[in-house]
Design an enzyme around this catalytic site. Sequence first.
Site, short mmCIF file in Angstrom:
data_model
loop_
_atom_site.label_atom_id
_atom_site.label_comp_id
_atom_site.label_asym_id
_atom_site.label_seq_id
_atom_site.Cartn_x
_atom_site.Cartn_y
_atom_site.Cartn_z
N LYS A 93 5.08 11.45 -2.70
CA LYS A 93 4.51 11.68 -4.03
C LYS A 93 3.81 11.20 -4.83
CE LYS A 93 8.80 11.99 -7.57
NZ LYS A 93 9.84 11.66 -7.97
N ALA A 116 -9.57 6.71 -3.63
CA ALA A 116 -9.31 6.46 -1.51
C ALA A 116 -8.28 7.40 -0.49
CB ALA A 116 -8.94 5.02 -1.77
N TYR A 147 1.47 10.58 5.31
CA TYR A 147 0.32 9.71 4.75
C TYR A 147 -0.82 11.25 4.81
CZ TYR A 147 -3.11 6.24 4.44
OH TYR A 147 -4.01 5.54 4.06
N TYR A 161 -9.64 19.62 -9.51
CA TYR A 161 -10.40 19.15 -10.28
C TYR A 161 -11.84 19.25 -10.83
CZ TYR A 161 -5.30 18.06 -12.63
OH TYR A 161 -4.64 17.57 -13.30
N ARG A 188 0.08 -2.42 11.24
CA ARG A 188 -1.11 -2.04 12.18
C ARG A 188 -2.05 -2.94 12.81
NH1 ARG A 188 -3.75 -0.19 5.87
NH2 ARG A 188 -2.97 -1.62 5.01
P1 NAD Z 1 -2.21 -1.69 -0.46
O1 NAD Z 1 -0.76 -0.90 0.57
O2 NAD Z 1 -1.56 -3.00 -0.20
O3 NAD Z 1 -2.15 -0.98 -1.86
C1 NAD Z 1 -1.79 -0.39 -2.11
C2 NAD Z 1 -0.89 -0.64 -3.37
O4 NAD Z 1 -0.57 0.51 -4.49
C3 NAD Z 1 0.05 -1.60 -3.38
O5 NAD Z 1 -0.41 -2.38 -4.78
C4 NAD Z 1 1.77 -0.66 -4.20
O6 NAD Z 1 1.89 -1.53 -4.53
C5 NAD Z 1 1.06 0.34 -4.64
N1 NAD Z 1 1.02 1.49 -5.01
C6 NAD Z 1 1.85 2.43 -4.55
N2 NAD Z 1 2.67 3.63 -4.65
C7 NAD Z 1 2.03 2.98 -5.93
C8 NAD Z 1 3.17 3.67 -7.20
N3 NAD Z 1 3.68 5.58 -6.92
N4 NAD Z 1 3.09 3.51 -8.14
C9 NAD Z 1 1.82 2.63 -8.67
N5 NAD Z 1 1.89 1.40 -7.69
C10 NAD Z 1 1.26 2.56 -5.99
O7 NAD Z 1 -2.97 -1.12 0.34
P2 NAD Z 1 -4.58 -0.80 0.69
O8 NAD Z 1 -4.56 -1.57 2.45
O9 NAD Z 1 -4.87 -1.76 -0.49
O10 NAD Z 1 -4.63 0.37 0.62
C11 NAD Z 1 -4.65 1.00 -0.60
C12 NAD Z 1 -5.75 2.00 -0.27
O11 NAD Z 1 -6.19 2.44 0.15
C13 NAD Z 1 -5.03 2.76 -0.11
O12 NAD Z 1 -4.58 4.28 -0.98
C14 NAD Z 1 -4.81 3.58 1.08
O13 NAD Z 1 -4.58 4.62 1.53
C15 NAD Z 1 -6.11 3.27 1.58
N6 NAD Z 1 -6.86 3.01 2.92
C16 NAD Z 1 -6.72 2.16 3.17
C17 NAD Z 1 -7.34 0.93 4.10
C18 NAD Z 1 -7.21 -0.17 4.49
O14 NAD Z 1 -7.64 -0.07 6.23
N7 NAD Z 1 -6.42 -1.06 4.16
C19 NAD Z 1 -8.04 2.61 5.06
C20 NAD Z 1 -7.62 3.68 4.65
C21 NAD Z 1 -7.39 4.08 3.04
#
Ligand code: NAD
Length: 312
Positions: A93, A116, A147, A161, A188
């Site tokens: 979602k 992202a 995911y 968009y 991870r």
């Molecule tokens: P994280 O879980 O630390 O951060 C994600 C944040 O999004 C959290 O603070 C969470 O509370 C918030 N969130 C999730 N669903 C939400 C919602 N419905 N409404 C409002 N807030 C919401 O993860 P991260 O590692 O910092 O990743 C951040 C982004 O980067 C993600 O989109 C992830 O897919 C992408 N990403 C991260 C990595 C990595 O290595 N860390 C690699 C590829 C992609």
Amino acid sequence: MSNKILITGAAGFLGSHLVDYFLNKNYLVYGMDNFITGSLSNIQKYLTHNSFHFIKQDICETFNFNYEIDYVLHFASPASPIDYLKIPLTTLKTGSTGTENILNIAKDQSATFLLASTSEVYGDPLVHPQNENYYGNVNPIGPRGVYDEAKRYGEALTMAYHNKYGIDTKIARIFNTYGPRMRLNDGRALPTFIRQLINKEDLTIFGDGSQTRSFCYYKDTLDGVFKLLKSNYNYPVNIGNDQEVSLIDFAKEIIKIGGGLNSLTFKSLPENDPQRRKPCIKLAKEIIKWSPKVDRHEGLKKTIEYYLKENN
Ligand code: NAD
């Protein structure tokens, strides 16, 4: 007049570093999060900053956003297997309805939008290294499908968009990133190894450890995201470090940095675990003139030092 930016997922690992990054560049920053996987402690110190406004909001709900903005960085999404296996429907979602809500904000404000996305759109890749023209090998109904497919849908929505409404969109396919503020229990490989190192436990290898990963230091990822945001390129760009390492060698490297006291233990491989992961970053070098600067050993040392200090 300072630039104004909305960062979703602002209380997460990458989101909170982005808040810091853009405040340092004198942006007015709106951070949005519902703390489902993030934490207030990641942004606590910015709450009193004059140029930071925090909005507690689940992006899947209907809501009004009445602030003017120039840019949107859409980082809200559960991102680690432990999270998205626990909350599969929320993950889908957030990637679909949530992304659409944030795209609508960008559309209404004529703001530049950056998604992202992730290397997981390549699934268990049959092409190595992974370049942006590869469509991937994802099992939609496997445990990781919620995911991977949410992110693939997010990319499709972002392009739609751009094509239908002409909004300026970017897609960053981010590969494994590490650094301070990762949650050490997020399942991870890298955070788990560091947690096991600190707790003086054996480091767990799944399978024989020959599967590879490529790890990027967070500061490099932030620079890549910034350069992509500022570019005039609207198609996906890989942001990652192309220094590939097998997980067994990686675990040994971490043990060595920690003083050589831990051992290895082996467990069976989880379902659909990618065998190989390495970005082709030719496009990033050409289009946004970006490549990672921080050597893995150096980045790891800094990260481990951070956690050792935090643990004391
Ligand atoms: P994280 O879980 O630390 O951060 C994600 C944040 O999004 C959290 O603070 C969470 O509370 C918030 N969130 C999730 N669903 C939400 C919602 N419905 N409404 C409002 N807030 C919401 O993860 P991260 O590692 O910092 O990743 C951040 C982004 O980067 C993600 O989109 C992830 O897919 C992408 N990403 C991260 C990595 C990595 O290595 N860390 C690699 C590829 C992609």
